[in-house]
Design an enzyme around this catalytic site. Structure first.
Site, PDB file in Angstrom:
ATOM      1  N   SER A 240       0.939  -1.165  -0.035  1.00 47.03           N
ATOM      2  CA  SER A 240       0.205  -0.007  -0.002  1.00 47.03           C
ATOM      3  C   SER A 240       0.945   1.391   0.008  1.00 47.03           C
ATOM      4  O   SER A 240       2.042   1.259   0.298  1.00 47.03           O
ATOM      5  CB  SER A 240      -0.906   0.031   1.373  1.00 47.03           C
ATOM      6  OG  SER A 240      -0.196   0.445   2.298  1.00 47.03           O
ATOM      7  N   LYS A 241      -0.013   2.325  -0.238  1.00 51.21           N
ATOM      8  CA  LYS A 241       0.875   3.667  -0.303  1.00 51.21           C
ATOM      9  C   LYS A 241       1.990   3.738   0.905  1.00 51.21           C
ATOM     10  O   LYS A 241       2.984   4.830   0.777  1.00 51.21           O
ATOM     11  CB  LYS A 241      -0.050   4.677  -0.069  1.00 51.21           C
ATOM     12  CG  LYS A 241      -0.677   5.112  -1.449  1.00 51.21           C
ATOM     13  CD  LYS A 241      -1.278   6.618  -1.479  1.00 51.21           C
ATOM     14  CE  LYS A 241      -1.542   7.216  -3.050  1.00 51.21           C
ATOM     15  NZ  LYS A 241      -0.474   6.892  -3.733  1.00 51.21           N
ATOM     16  N   ARG A 242       1.697   3.375   2.115  1.00 48.31           N
ATOM     17  CA  ARG A 242       2.618   3.511   3.074  1.00 48.31           C
ATOM     18  C   ARG A 242       3.812   2.894   2.660  1.00 48.31           C
ATOM     19  O   ARG A 242       4.843   3.381   3.471  1.00 48.31           O
ATOM     20  CB  ARG A 242       1.904   3.300   4.510  1.00 48.31           C
ATOM     21  CG  ARG A 242       1.959   2.101   5.060  1.00 48.31           C
ATOM     22  CD  ARG A 242       0.790   1.537   5.963  1.00 48.31           C
ATOM     23  NE  ARG A 242       0.470   0.395   5.951  1.00 48.31           N
ATOM     24  CZ  ARG A 242       1.022  -0.845   5.956  1.00 48.31           C
ATOM     25  NH1 ARG A 242       2.060  -0.562   6.593  1.00 48.31           N
ATOM     26  NH2 ARG A 242       0.692  -2.023   5.844  1.00 48.31           N
ATOM     27  N   GLY A 244       5.526   3.122  -0.022  1.00 43.98           N
ATOM     28  CA  GLY A 244       6.329   3.815  -1.083  1.00 43.98           C
ATOM     29  C   GLY A 244       5.079   3.851  -2.286  1.00 43.98           C
ATOM     30  O   GLY A 244       3.944   3.751  -1.919  1.00 43.98           O
TER      31      GLY A 244
END
Ligand code: GLU
Length: 472
Positions: A240-242, A244
């Site tokens: 997921s976005k967290r 990268g």
């Protein structure tokens, strides 16, 4: 049989790096077998699908050089055909009209849950006479799924997977409002598109059983299936976005080359010995679904960056110049033809030192007269009064040099020898004066790329203690 594969994204968001890998595997498998690779946009969910997402998916695939061999098929344009097949199943007695009201279905679900059973449709309209239909209720069409035996799938990655048919209920294929359900639409489309191999994420594995039942009911040949394990983040949780970047266009933004991204994605979950660098042509020759691993792979951003640096070194200079100038424009760095020429001249050296296009652009900014960054403190510290006096002297000497790299290098060596200095004692302050930094490509290459006039201007400005390398 001509191999035909497809990538079938739902346009509800950007193209995720996992989707890009699925697309690449479909592409490689088709190429490997001399077949075709197609694209189907699964936009039947009108609420969640957006034209912007479609645009981004197409742009991402184009950037990755994974555009399909035929124009994309939009699933939403095929609803009449989906309905036609549902009605054909009805006519063949392989499906039936179900006149359940939403309230009845809700009760059925609640009862099952209360009794600790999985909520399944109980098949109450399966053998009932439609004449008994309650007035005013529009029927859905449900598949008359087999109740005995098993549905077995021989997956090319997961191996043999099976489910007892008693576990599967009679699913709706056409809703009471006449719209097809997703699982049904996929089967009809894959059949009509002549898809021979369905290669997709393993989050779709359980759908496969139900889809096979539709193929079987229609008497259609099932395609081969290959379900790819998902990509996880470095910590083993869902990517997921967290962690990268996750969207393909984000990787482009950050300065990765599409061929490096493809190479990285290929190696994520597929291997040929321990070969890390597998360019596309080689991948087409080697790719085999049998070499796809069964467990989820972990995204390793450092590895991708390393691979990107290798591809940057080999990339065509002109292409990299274009990329750098585009990035200048986006950063608001004003440049002219002369600046572009300097970037061109230094590119063979610059590309050896950058890991991404962003870094490459950053390392070239000093070449631009108007946009040269301020001097770094470490570089400024090199410009002692003594160093500045030497730069003034050196400027006079260099002004007569022929402006070619090898001549410049020889002249600097001669100068150092005559003055009884080590080359570094000259090169370091010179580098500070020319680039505003303590690190750069070889100093002769920098002098050459800047050109005599600009190099002289910067050396003299530094000698006088002026603000270099910008134009004051
Ligand atoms: N549209 C599905 C997705 O985006 C893929 C379905 C398939 O490949 O069969 O996950």
């Amino acid at each position: 049989m001509t191999v035909r594969t497809r990538f079938a994204p739902s346009p509800t968001g950007f193209l995720h790096i996992g989707g890009a890998r699925t697309a690449y595997f479909n592409y490689l498998f088709a190429r490997r077998h001399g077949g075709q690779y197609l694209l189907r946009i699964e936009d039947t969910d009108r609420q969640r699908s957006t034209p912007e997402a479609v645009r981004q998916i197409l742009e991402s695939l184009e950037w990755l050089d994974l555009s399909p061999d035929e124009p994309p098929v939009f699933q939403s344009t095929r609803t009449a055909r989906h309905a036609e097949v549902a009605h054909a199943l009805l006519a063949m007695g392989k499906a039936y009209l179900a006149y359940d009201t939403p309230e009845e279905l809700q009760q059925m679900r609640e009862r099952a849950i209360a009794e600790g059973r999985p909520p399944r449709y109980d098949g109450r309209w399966r053998d009932r006479d439609p004449a008994e239909a309650p007035p005013g209720v529009k029927p859905a069409i449900r598949l008359k799924a087999p109740r005995e035996g098993e549905t077995v799938v021989r997956d090319l990655v997961q191996g043999e997977v099976r489910v007892a048919n008693a576990e599967l209920d009679d699913m709706i294929i056409l809703r009471s409002d006449g719209t097809p359900t997703y699982l049904h639409a996929v089967v009809v489309d894959d059949h009509d598109m002549g898809i021979t191999h369905v290669i997709r994420g393993d989050d779709h594995l359980t759908n496969t059983f139900r889809q096979c039942q539709i193929y079987d009911a229609m008497g259609w040949h099932r395609p081969h299936f290959a379900h790819l394990p998902l990509i996880h983040g470095p910590d083993g949780t869902k990517l997921s976005k967290r962690h990268g970047a996750v969207s393909v266009l984000e990787f482009r933004e950050q300065g990765y080359l599409p061929e490096a991204v493809c190479n990285y994605l290929l190696r994520l979950g597929w291997g040929h010995g321990d070969e890390e660098v597998v360019p596309r042509e080689r991948a087409i020759r080697l790719f085999d679904l049998a070499d796809v691993g069964r467990s989820p792979s972990r995204m390793d951003y450092a590895k991708l960056t390393h691979l990107n640096a290798l591809y940057l070194r080999q990339a065509d200079d002109e292409r990299l110049v274009r990329e750098v100038l585009e990035r200048f424009a986006r950063r608001g760095v004003l440049f002219g033809a002369e600046d572009a020429e300097r970037v061109r001249l230094l590119m063979p050296e610059l590309k050896l030192r950058a890991k991404t296009l962003e870094e490459l652009a950053g390392s070239a900014v000093f070449l631009v007269t108007e946009g040269a960054p301020p001097m770094e403190p470490k570089a400024a510290a090199l410009l002692t009064p003594e160093a500045r006096a030497r730069l003034a002297d050196l400027a006079v000497f260099l002004n007569d040099a022929p402006w070619e790299r090898k001549d410049l290098e020889a002249w600097l060596r001669d100068y150092a020898e005559v003055k009884g200095l080590r080359l570094g004692e000259i090169a370091q302050p010179l580098r500070a004066a020319l680039t505003g930094s303590t690190q750069s490509p070889p100093i002769d290459a920098v002098l050459h790329a800047l050109g005599r006039a600009e190099a002289m201007r910067r050396i003299l400005a530094a000698a006088e203690g002026g603000a270099v390398p910008g134009p004051a």
